[in-house]
Scaffold this active site. Structure first.
Site, short mmCIF file in Angstrom:
data_model
loop_
_atom_site.label_atom_id
_atom_site.label_comp_id
_atom_site.label_asym_id
_atom_site.label_seq_id
_atom_site.Cartn_x
_atom_site.Cartn_y
_atom_site.Cartn_z
N THR A 39 -21.76 -2.28 -2.63
CA THR A 39 -21.03 -3.52 -2.32
C THR A 39 -19.55 -3.36 -2.69
OG1 THR A 39 -23.03 -4.73 -2.82
CG2 THR A 39 -21.02 -6.01 -2.72
N HIS A 42 -17.92 -1.48 -0.03
CA HIS A 42 -17.64 -2.37 1.11
C HIS A 42 -16.35 -3.15 0.87
CE1 HIS A 42 -20.98 -1.90 3.75
NE2 HIS A 42 -21.89 -2.23 2.87
N1 LIG Z 1 -31.27 -6.67 -1.55
C1 LIG Z 1 -30.30 -6.62 -2.46
O1 LIG Z 1 -30.08 -7.55 -3.21
C2 LIG Z 1 -29.49 -5.38 -2.56
C3 LIG Z 1 -28.91 -5.02 -3.78
C4 LIG Z 1 -28.20 -3.83 -3.86
C5 LIG Z 1 -28.05 -3.05 -2.72
N2 LIG Z 1 -28.60 -3.47 -1.55
C6 LIG Z 1 -28.52 -2.67 -0.31
O2 LIG Z 1 -29.52 -1.68 -0.39
C7 LIG Z 1 -29.11 -0.52 0.33
C8 LIG Z 1 -29.19 0.68 -0.56
O3 LIG Z 1 -28.27 0.62 -1.64
P1 LIG Z 1 -27.73 1.99 -2.28
O4 LIG Z 1 -26.70 1.60 -3.28
O5 LIG Z 1 -28.88 2.83 -2.71
O6 LIG Z 1 -27.00 2.57 -0.97
P2 LIG Z 1 -26.73 4.06 -0.45
O7 LIG Z 1 -25.90 3.92 0.75
O8 LIG Z 1 -26.25 4.89 -1.59
O9 LIG Z 1 -28.19 4.60 -0.04
C9 LIG Z 1 -28.70 4.62 1.25
C10 LIG Z 1 -29.36 5.98 1.44
O10 LIG Z 1 -30.06 5.99 2.67
C11 LIG Z 1 -29.99 7.30 3.18
N3 LIG Z 1 -30.34 7.30 4.61
C12 LIG Z 1 -29.52 7.14 5.69
N4 LIG Z 1 -30.24 7.19 6.84
C13 LIG Z 1 -31.53 7.35 6.46
C14 LIG Z 1 -32.75 7.45 7.20
N5 LIG Z 1 -32.78 7.37 8.51
N6 LIG Z 1 -33.89 7.61 6.49
C15 LIG Z 1 -33.87 7.68 5.15
N7 LIG Z 1 -32.75 7.59 4.40
C16 LIG Z 1 -31.60 7.42 5.06
C17 LIG Z 1 -28.55 7.72 2.88
O11 LIG Z 1 -28.40 9.13 2.90
C18 LIG Z 1 -28.35 7.13 1.48
O12 LIG Z 1 -28.63 8.05 0.45
C19 LIG Z 1 -27.70 -0.84 0.84
O13 LIG Z 1 -27.81 -1.34 2.15
C20 LIG Z 1 -27.24 -1.92 -0.09
O14 LIG Z 1 -26.24 -2.73 0.49
C21 LIG Z 1 -29.33 -4.60 -1.46
ZN LIG Z 2 -24.54 -3.75 -7.03
#
Ligand SMILES: NC(=O)c1ccc[n+]([C@@H]2O[C@H](COP(=O)([O-])OP(=O)(O)OC[C@H]3O[C@@H](n4cnc5c(N)ncnc54)[C@H](O)[C@@H]3O)[C@@H](O)[C@H]2O)c1
Ligand SMILES: [Zn+2]
Ligand SMILES: [Zn+2]
Length: 338
Positions: A39, A42
């Site tokens: 975030t 972003h």
């Molecule tokens: N629900 C919530 O409250 C909440 C809280 C925190 C983060 N998030 C969201 O969760 C997600 C993950 O967060 P993060 O910090 O680990 O992000 P991140 O971007 O570090 O992790 C995403 C991972 O997905 C991998 N990836 C890309 N394409 C893929 C595919 N086709 N198959 C498998 N893996 C693939 C990437 O290589 C990366 O390592 C983000 O979208 C973030 O915004 C949501």
């Molecule tokens: Zn966070």
């Protein structure tokens, strides 16, 4: 004391911290460590300029020590080691009245809608505090917030012992979900495409797969005797992940969407009909998830320290963002704020 100010256009200025004296019901914290999260990246990229206030201090994954108390603060004292659940709900909207204040319809997320923790001294409402046990380091304390996300997600997925779980996306959040589900007795397969993160997850003892290298549907079908996964967590935020998530669950299996999709992805609704699938969204956490995360971290059963790949001084915050944006060899980057 320093603070990192986001000034728009991918510009971070390190300047003097301007501490806000704690008013009634607030505490001022000496921030020790603060994690950088997707975030924050972003925000750095200008995607949330309409929501933040310039110059914005970001950061919401932190640990620290209480330095000063405002009037009317009970139950905490200066010197207490704490982390913050960075949610400030309105308390009166329909969601709050229904008991879902963590997804309040007027939610203030502290660190986005209010100043965050990437500064030496940070002032927050006392209702956001959780105590850190003595056996957790400040670095581990800064991982409680993302670990609470994972605890919430696994709770929303109703993961039970012995179930077969697929986690799509092995970033910090997906990796923590995989570890929490594993700690609850599930068999977990983590799908990730980044070679560094795949290798790290393997070192953490997770079963991993690169869905670009092998047929994931076939693998899951084989490993479940033809049934499919009990639960799939979509944590990649990739269109390919949204496409894959409906192919993997068993009949009446569950899908939990954790990732943020800024543009609506294509999702195969036919599979929901065909296999009577259930879809759940999961957003942030509730107080119980923070307490569960603190207990789990303090139990020492999770390899939390190994998720931290970089600890950088506040002055190097921009370097941290650059490493994250280029998909460098990083998992969780922590910033030293004091
Ligand atoms: N629900 C919530 O409250 C909440 C809280 C925190 C983060 N998030 C969201 O969760 C997600 C993950 O967060 P993060 O910090 O680990 O992000 P991140 O971007 O570090 O992790 C995403 C991972 O997905 C991998 N990836 C890309 N394409 C893929 C595919 N086709 N198959 C498998 N893996 C693939 C990437 O290589 C990366 O390592 C983000 O979208 C973030 O915004 C949501
Ligand atoms: Zn966070
Ligand atoms: Zn509300």
């Amino acid at each position: 004391m320093k603070a990192a100010y986001y000034e728009g256009n991918e510009k971070i200025r390190i300047g003097d911290c301007v501490p806000a004296p704690p008013s009634k019901g607030q505490v001022q914290i000496r921030v020790s460590h603060c994690g950088i999260c997707g975030t924050d990246l972003h925000i750095f990229h200008g995607k949330m300029d309409g929501r933040v206030h310039f110059p914005q201090v970001m950061g919401h994954e932190m640990s620290g020590t209480i330095g000063a108390l405002g009037d009317g603060v009970d139950g905490f004292a200066t010197g207490d080691r704490v982390t913050v659940r960075p949610l400030d709900p309105c308390g009166h909207c329909p969601a709050c009245r229904a008991g879902h204040s963590h997804i309040c319809q007027n939610l203030k997320f502290i660190g986005i809608d209010a100043p965050g923790a990437l500064q030496g001294l940070w002032t927050v409402p006392v209702h956001t505090l959780h105590r850190l046990p003595a056996n957790l380091s400040f670095a581990q304390g800064a991982l409680i917030e993302p670990l609470a996300v994972a605890c919430h997600d696994v709770r929303m997925g109703e993961v039970r012992e012995g179930e077969y779980v697929v986690v799509q996306g092995g970033g910090p959040i997906g990796t923590l979900i995989a570890l929490v589900a594993g700690a609850q007795g599930a068999r977990v397969l983590l799908a990730e495409v980044n070679p560094f993160r795949l290798a790290l997850a393997k070192e953490l003892g997770l079963e991993t797969v690169n869905p670009r290298a092998i047929d994931l549907v076939q693998l899951v079908t084989e490993q479940t005797g033809g049934a499919g996964a009990d639960v799939v967590f979509e944590v990649s935020g990739a269109a390919a992940g949204a496409e894959m998530m409906t192919k993997l669950p068993r009949t009446r299996g569950r899908i939990v969407v954790v990732a943020l999709f800024p543009d609506p992805p294509a999702v195969d609704l036919f599979r929901f009909f065909w296999r009577e699938l259930k879809l759940a969204g999961a957003r942030v956490y509730e107080a119980v998830d923070f307490e569960a995360a603190i207990q789990l971290a303090a139990s020492g059963t999770l390899p939390l320290d190994r998720i931290v790949t970089n600890v950088i001084p506040l002055e190097q915050l921009e370097f941290g963002f650059r490493e994250m944006e280029r998909g460098g060899n990083v998992m969780k980057v922590l910033v030293e704020c004091s």
